[in-house]
Design a protein around this motif. Sequence first.
Motif, PDB file in Angstrom:
ATOM      1  N   PRO A  13       0.982  -0.680  -0.136  1.00  0.00           N
ATOM      2  CA  PRO A  13       0.011   0.538  -0.020  1.00  0.00           C
ATOM      3  C   PRO A  13       1.186   1.006  -0.098  1.00  0.00           C
ATOM      4  N   LEU A  14      -0.009   2.331  -1.109  1.00  0.00           N
ATOM      5  CA  LEU A  14       1.107   3.325  -0.954  1.00  0.00           C
ATOM      6  C   LEU A  14       0.775   4.085   0.462  1.00  0.00           C
ATOM      7  N   HIS A  15       1.349   5.050   0.642  1.00  0.00           N
ATOM      8  CA  HIS A  15       0.888   6.622   2.274  1.00  0.00           C
ATOM      9  C   HIS A  15       2.150   7.704   2.027  1.00  0.00           C
ATOM     10  N   GLU A  16       1.329   8.236   2.549  1.00  0.00           N
ATOM     11  CA  GLU A  16       1.407   9.777   2.510  1.00  0.00           C
ATOM     12  C   GLU A  16       3.293   9.564   2.679  1.00  0.00           C
ATOM     13  N   GLY A  17       4.274  10.294   1.921  1.00  0.00           N
ATOM     14  CA  GLY A  17       5.057  10.782   2.400  1.00  0.00           C
ATOM     15  C   GLY A  17       6.502   9.661   1.778  1.00  0.00           C
ATOM     16  N   ASP A  18       6.052   8.007   1.279  1.00  0.00           N
ATOM     17  CA  ASP A  18       6.543   7.301   0.598  1.00  0.00           C
ATOM     18  C   ASP A  18       6.993   7.727   0.303  1.00  0.00           C
ATOM     19  N   VAL A  19       8.538   7.378  -0.765  1.00  0.00           N
ATOM     20  CA  VAL A  19       9.265   7.847  -1.809  1.00  0.00           C
ATOM     21  C   VAL A  19       8.992   6.388  -2.646  1.00  0.00           C
ATOM     22  N   LEU A  20       9.426   6.636  -4.056  1.00  0.00           N
ATOM     23  CA  LEU A  20       9.876   5.464  -4.345  1.00  0.00           C
ATOM     24  C   LEU A  20      11.528   5.612  -5.279  1.00  0.00           C
ATOM     25  N   GLY A  59      -8.474   7.589  -1.777  1.00  0.00           N
ATOM     26  CA  GLY A  59      -7.176   6.594  -1.842  1.00  0.00           C
ATOM     27  C   GLY A  59      -6.529   7.469  -3.060  1.00  0.00           C
ATOM     28  N   GLY A  60      -7.063   8.936  -3.565  1.00  0.00           N
ATOM     29  CA  GLY A  60      -6.268   9.564  -4.558  1.00  0.00           C
ATOM     30  C   GLY A  60      -4.703   9.827  -3.972  1.00  0.00           C
ATOM     31  N   VAL A  61      -3.311   9.997  -4.945  1.00  0.00           N
ATOM     32  CA  VAL A  61      -2.440  10.052  -4.837  1.00  0.00           C
ATOM     33  C   VAL A  61      -2.103  11.179  -5.651  1.00  0.00           C
ATOM     34  N   VAL A  62      -0.957  11.352  -5.943  1.00  0.00           N
ATOM     35  CA  VAL A  62      -0.261  12.559  -6.159  1.00  0.00           C
ATOM     36  C   VAL A  62       1.251  12.372  -6.619  1.00  0.00           C
ATOM     37  N   LEU A  63       2.489  11.880  -7.426  1.00  0.00           N
ATOM     38  CA  LEU A  63       3.711  11.112  -8.066  1.00  0.00           C
ATOM     39  C   LEU A  63       4.438  12.411  -7.565  1.00  0.00           C
ATOM     40  N   LEU A  64       5.321  13.024  -6.848  1.00  0.00           N
ATOM     41  CA  LEU A  64       5.931  14.252  -7.288  1.00  0.00           C
ATOM     42  C   LEU A  64       7.351  13.985  -7.413  1.00  0.00           C
ATOM     43  N   GLY A  65       8.033  13.947  -8.210  1.00  0.00           N
ATOM     44  CA  GLY A  65       9.151  13.903  -8.623  1.00  0.00           C
ATOM     45  C   GLY A  65      10.037  14.954  -8.104  1.00  0.00           C
TER      46      GLY A  65
END
Length: 218
Positions: free
Chosen positions: A117-124, A142-148
């Motif tokens: 699962p994805l959580h706030e602050g996770d870094v891929l 459960g929407g998320v944004v992925l900030l590069g």
Amino acid sequence: MGESEAASGRGRDELRCFVVGPIQTNCFAYVSGGACMVVDPGDSGAAVAEQLTDVRVDYIVATHGHGDHVGGVLRLKEACGAPFLINEADAELATHSGEVSEIGVAYDDDAPLPDRPLHEGDVLHVGSATFEVIETPGHTPGGVVLLGGGSAEGVAFVGDTLFPGSHGRTDLAGGDEAAILASLRKLADRIPPATKLFCGHGPATTMAPELSRNPFLR
């Protein structure tokens, strides 16, 4: 199928875009150093996999659980073996993506439960690029944004949270207008103005003009 472009001025990363499914959903493949992150494989997982045989897919990530964004996850996962990541608040929703939706459309297959699962602050980490998870409920819970970051600095995948001059609809099950407005205010604080925003449908935009012209970000 798809288009490619340079993803960032910081390196030789590549962004591939595939427009898939009956409502023209944007699927993105961010490639860095031979590694790849697929964002929202729509309902065309097998076809997307055929376009990625030259890279190693490290992640399949969903910005939210609607079928037009996750209906292709199962076949893409079967083809490349990459783990599937989604915010846990949308994990159950995604498992119904092969069923007829509220707008009368079905998409390929039900998505599997996430490997993680994805959580706030996770870094891929994808090659020399990083992507920070920002939770943005409103279009779905459960929407998320992925900030590069790293070689992906200046790139963000915003799903259906934000569109040029507007935001994602909140009249479907799980939608919440107050929540999406709060999420947009959060993005206004977190995303640098020069960042290019790649949306779940339609054209990309940039944060600066959205800050000045999008009434929902003011």
